[in-house]
Design a protein around this motif. Structure first.
Motif, PDB file in Angstrom:
ATOM      1  N   UNK A  83       0.830  -1.210   0.000  1.00  0.00           N
ATOM      2  CA  UNK A  83       0.000   0.000   0.000  1.00  0.00           C
ATOM      3  C   UNK A  83       0.857   1.250   0.000  1.00  0.00           C
ATOM      4  N   UNK A  84       1.902   1.264   0.832  1.00  0.00           N
ATOM      5  CA  UNK A  84       2.797   2.416   0.896  1.00  0.00           C
ATOM      6  C   UNK A  84       3.473   2.644  -0.445  1.00  0.00           C
ATOM      7  N   UNK A  85       3.897   1.567  -1.090  1.00  0.00           N
ATOM      8  CA  UNK A  85       4.578   1.694  -2.388  1.00  0.00           C
ATOM      9  C   UNK A  85       3.621   2.173  -3.478  1.00  0.00           C
ATOM     10  N   UNK A  86       2.443   1.569  -3.560  1.00  0.00           N
ATOM     11  CA  UNK A  86       1.500   1.933  -4.614  1.00  0.00           C
ATOM     12  C   UNK A  86       0.952   3.337  -4.432  1.00  0.00           C
ATOM     13  N   UNK A  87       0.820   3.791  -3.197  1.00  0.00           N
ATOM     14  CA  UNK A  87       0.305   5.130  -2.931  1.00  0.00           C
ATOM     15  C   UNK A  87       1.419   6.181  -2.931  1.00  0.00           C
ATOM     16  N   UNK A  88       2.657   5.771  -3.129  1.00  0.00           N
ATOM     17  CA  UNK A  88       3.763   6.731  -3.148  1.00  0.00           C
ATOM     18  C   UNK A  88       4.066   7.341  -1.799  1.00  0.00           C
ATOM     19  N   UNK A  89       3.701   6.660  -0.704  1.00  0.00           N
ATOM     20  CA  UNK A  89       3.924   7.214   0.628  1.00  0.00           C
ATOM     21  C   UNK A  89       5.357   7.056   1.103  1.00  0.00           C
ATOM     22  N   UNK A  90       6.212   6.441   0.288  1.00  0.00           N
ATOM     23  CA  UNK A  90       7.623   6.262   0.660  1.00  0.00           C
ATOM     24  C   UNK A  90       8.485   7.441   0.226  1.00  0.00           C
ATOM     25  N   UNK A  91       7.912   8.366  -0.539  1.00  0.00           N
ATOM     26  CA  UNK A  91       8.686   9.482  -1.070  1.00  0.00           C
ATOM     27  C   UNK A  91       8.808  10.607  -0.038  1.00  0.00           C
ATOM     28  N   UNK A  92       9.513  11.655  -0.415  1.00  0.00           N
ATOM     29  CA  UNK A  92       9.785  12.774   0.479  1.00  0.00           C
ATOM     30  C   UNK A  92       8.518  13.220   1.190  1.00  0.00           C
ATOM     31  N   UNK A  93       8.569  13.444   2.499  1.00  0.00           N
ATOM     32  CA  UNK A  93       9.747  13.374   3.381  1.00  0.00           C
ATOM     33  C   UNK A  93       9.819  12.076   4.200  1.00  0.00           C
TER      34      UNK A  93
END
Length: 257
Positions: free
Chosen positions: A117-127
């Motif tokens: 979920x974090x990867x697909x939603x882009x929640x791993x990006x800045x910050x």
């Protein structure tokens, strides 16, 4: 002239006294209230509960593991018999062992779902790059925790599965042979292997998981919950172009501003 306090007010004051005492000396009550009642984006949904579900599964593993450790014997001569006693003789032992055994798979599966979920939603990006790295470490440590627990029943299935797992780790470059020897406690699986796996499973790895999860939660509270990428509230995914000069953003030497 002040009105006399009612009995209800006196009871409330008496109940709040220990909480006020702890809050005044530690601030932990305010921190817990901030964690539970902090503002979150308005577009979050059920997908954002995977992290809380993973934490709940971990807490169940901790509770059931502590109960099992009260009856388990990490000795090659009596480990299997202690497992049979837990399953057949201890009150609700079969339930606790089943929750711990299958809960390990649930914990790892929920970690994969949460990271997907974090990867697909882009929640791993800045910050939140650091929090993503901490999450990867939690996943690796959790899988290693499951691997060390698989040997503890000390039956034929767990024994040969651990042999295969240790041999696979031994094929890693450079550190592989040393890691395999460390896990075996010698040249081959023997009487020292089971206590070593038990110590890793009950002490070292749970301590590392608790520390990593604590850091993970701190970063979640500090950075906030990420928004969905398809909403208008979505936040920027790159740092600002202009930053202060210093150790992380040094300016050119010999140039005065």
């Amino acid at each position: 002239m002040p009105r006399p306090r009612t009995r209800r007010q006196q009871l409330i004051q008496l109940a709040n006294y220990p909480l006020d005492w702890v809050e005044e000396r530690s601030g932990i009550i305010g921190g817990v209230k901030y964690f539970l009642f902090r503002k979150v984006p308005s577009d979050i949904g059920w997908w954002h509960t995977l992290g809380s579900a993973t934490l709940t599964a971990f807490l169940v593993q901790v509770l059931t593991g502590v109960i099992l450790a009260m009856y388990y014997r990490p000795d090659p001569d009596s480990a299997y018999e202690s497992i049979q006693r837990i399953t057949n003789d201890i009150t609700l032992g079969w339930l606790v062992r089943g929750m711990h055994r299958w809960g390990a798979s649930v914990f790892i599966i929920l970690m994969f779902f949460h990271m997907a979920r974090v990867f697909l939603f882009g929640a791993y990006r800045y910050p939140r790059e650091l929090n993503w790295i901490v999450g990867v470490l939690i996943l690796a440590t959790g899988m290693f925790e499951g691997f060390t627990g698989y040997l503890l029943p000390w039956d034929q299935t767990s024994y040969w599965a651990s042999v295969v797992g240790i041999n696979i780790n031994g094929t890693a470059p450079f550190l592989g042979p040393f890691l395999a020897q460390f896990l075996r406690g010698g040249a081959e699986i023997g009487v020292d292997t089971l206590p070593r796996f038990y110590a890793l499973h009950m002490l070292a790895l749970p301590g590392a998981l608790i520390a990593l999860i604590g850091l993970h939660l701190y970063l979640v509270v500090r950075l906030g919950v990420s928004t969905n990428p398809w909403t208008e509230e979505h936040e920027p995914t790159a740092p600002p172009p202009v930053g202060r000069s210093g150790l992380t953003r040094p300016s050119s030497r010999g140039v005065t501003k």
